[in-house]
Enzyme design. Structure first.
Site, PDB file in Angstrom:
ATOM      1  N   ASP A  44      -7.345   8.505 -13.541  1.00  8.09           N
ATOM      2  CA  ASP A  44      -6.704   7.559 -13.330  1.00  8.09           C
ATOM      3  C   ASP A  44      -7.369   6.616 -12.344  1.00  8.09           C
ATOM      4  O   ASP A  44      -7.358   6.910 -11.120  1.00  8.09           O
ATOM      5  CB  ASP A  44      -5.312   7.794 -12.778  1.00  8.09           C
ATOM      6  CG  ASP A  44      -4.263   6.654 -13.066  1.00  8.09           C
ATOM      7  OD1 ASP A  44      -3.776   6.242 -13.830  1.00  8.09           O
ATOM      8  OD2 ASP A  44      -4.138   6.048 -11.774  1.00  8.09           O
ATOM      9  N   HIS A 111      -0.402  -3.064 -15.170  1.00  6.89           N
ATOM     10  CA  HIS A 111      -0.426  -2.667 -13.602  1.00  6.89           C
ATOM     11  C   HIS A 111       1.008  -2.839 -13.258  1.00  6.89           C
ATOM     12  O   HIS A 111       1.867  -2.111 -12.688  1.00  6.89           O
ATOM     13  CB  HIS A 111      -1.334  -2.961 -12.790  1.00  6.89           C
ATOM     14  CG  HIS A 111      -1.557  -2.154 -11.654  1.00  6.89           C
ATOM     15  ND1 HIS A 111      -2.932  -1.688 -10.912  1.00  6.89           N
ATOM     16  CD2 HIS A 111      -0.660  -0.984 -10.985  1.00  6.89           C
ATOM     17  CE1 HIS A 111      -2.839  -0.961 -10.122  1.00  6.89           C
ATOM     18  NE2 HIS A 111      -1.292  -0.450  -9.957  1.00  6.89           N
TER      19      HIS A 111
END
Length: 324
Positions: A44, A111
């Site tokens: 990630d 995000h």
């Protein structure tokens, strides 16, 4: 390793290596090598972490060596807040793909639901007069349409969201032609967010817990930036210590197992080889129903939250909220 299955048939390994705060290239390279050797396949990152190029170099080396195949990997990165306009989505995913040296992503996330003004590619938190420059016109619905186009064009297999509250999840579901496969949120034993998790489950959106250990390494990072952060005593909690002793496991392993047993993925961050290895060593024990209930009872609700976006200027954004 076990995995969580997306609505579209793709699967994500339930443990991934988190790379936020990993800006030292040598340190991150060593951690990635250790992780891949230990069996991690889920990595990630995010454009905002400014480390995609380091990850790309390591992945290329492993792929070129033949020790790993691209289809074995699950790579996640994220659209930065300075890219929260429809025309910038393709621009930033292309930049991420180039840095990661990949042809496609496995998962691309929005995000944050908040848009910031774009000044240039490297000014990630643009400021004027000590206030962050928000883009109040940014639209999560318009950005989502551009995210869907990245699936259509083969740049990512799945798309998702991060730090979205219940109301924003519902709004995305109303306009989605391709629904979010995943939502990444702060989630740990002191901040368990049952209502938000229920909303995600209702829509078949899988969940990744970031900061499942409370993100204790943040203290040093915040101090470097002139901010204060007092880590929560999650790893020393007496209930967690007692359960860990019973299983001959670390408190970190117990805290992560709690989420894995609920089919929620975890992305612990570490650059220490021993911790990298132990963070994936979660599949030879099981928490009992009673132990799960004891950990569930540790939830402090909203007072357990440790991440905040309340930087000067950001609360003025129409999408700013602190609920859930």
């Amino acid at each position: 390793m076990s995995s969580v299955k997306f609505f579209n048939g793709f699967s994500m390994p339930v443990v991934g290596l988190g790379t936020w705060q990993s800006s030292n290239p040598q340190e991150l390279e060593a951690a990635l090598d250790e992780a891949l050797k230990a069996g991690y396949r889920h990595i990630d990152t995010a454009y905002m972490y400014q480390n995609e190029h380091v990850i790309g170099n390591v992945l290329k080396r492993w792929l070129d060596s033949g020790n790993i195949k691209r289809e074995e990997l699950f790579i996640v990165t994220k659209l930065p807040p300075i890219g929260m306009t429809p025309e910038k989505v393709e621009y930033f995913i292309q930049k991420s793909l180039k840095s990661l040296q990949l042809d496609y992503l496995d998962l691309y996330l929005v995000h944050l639901p908040i848009g910031l003004q774009y000044v240039n590619d490297t000014d990630l938190w643009p400021k004027r007069d000590n206030k962050i420059l928000i883009d109040p016109t940014s639209s999560i619905e318009a950005v989502w349409k551009a995210m869907e186009e990245q699936v259509d064009n083969g740049r990512t297999r799945s798309i998702g969201i991060s730090n979205f509250n219940r109301e924003k999840v519902e709004r995305i579901m109303k306009v989605a032609r391709i629904q979010p496969a995943n939502q990444q949120i702060e989630l740990h034993a002191y901040f368990q967010r049952p209502e938000l998790l229920e909303t995600c489950r209702k829509h078949n959106i899988t969940v990744v817990a970031y900061a499942p250990l409370g993100s204790p390494g943040r203290k040093q990072l915040y101090e470097q930036r002139g901010l204060t952060f007092e880590p929560i005593p999650l790893l020393e909690d007496e209930i967690i210590v007692e359960i860990a002793k019973r299983h001959s496991k670390s408190t970190a392993q117990v805290l992560m197992k709690y989420w894995i047993q609920q089919n929620i993925a975890v992305i612990p961050k570490s650059v220490t080889p021993e911790r990298v290895r132990s963070n994936i060593d979660l599949f030879d024990f099981e928490l009992s129903a009673d132990e799960m209930l004891k950990i569930k009872a540790l939830n402090k609700g909203s007072s357990g939250r440790t991440f905040s976006l309340a930087f000067p200027g950001v609360p003025d954004h129409p999408e700013y909220s602190v609920d859930d």
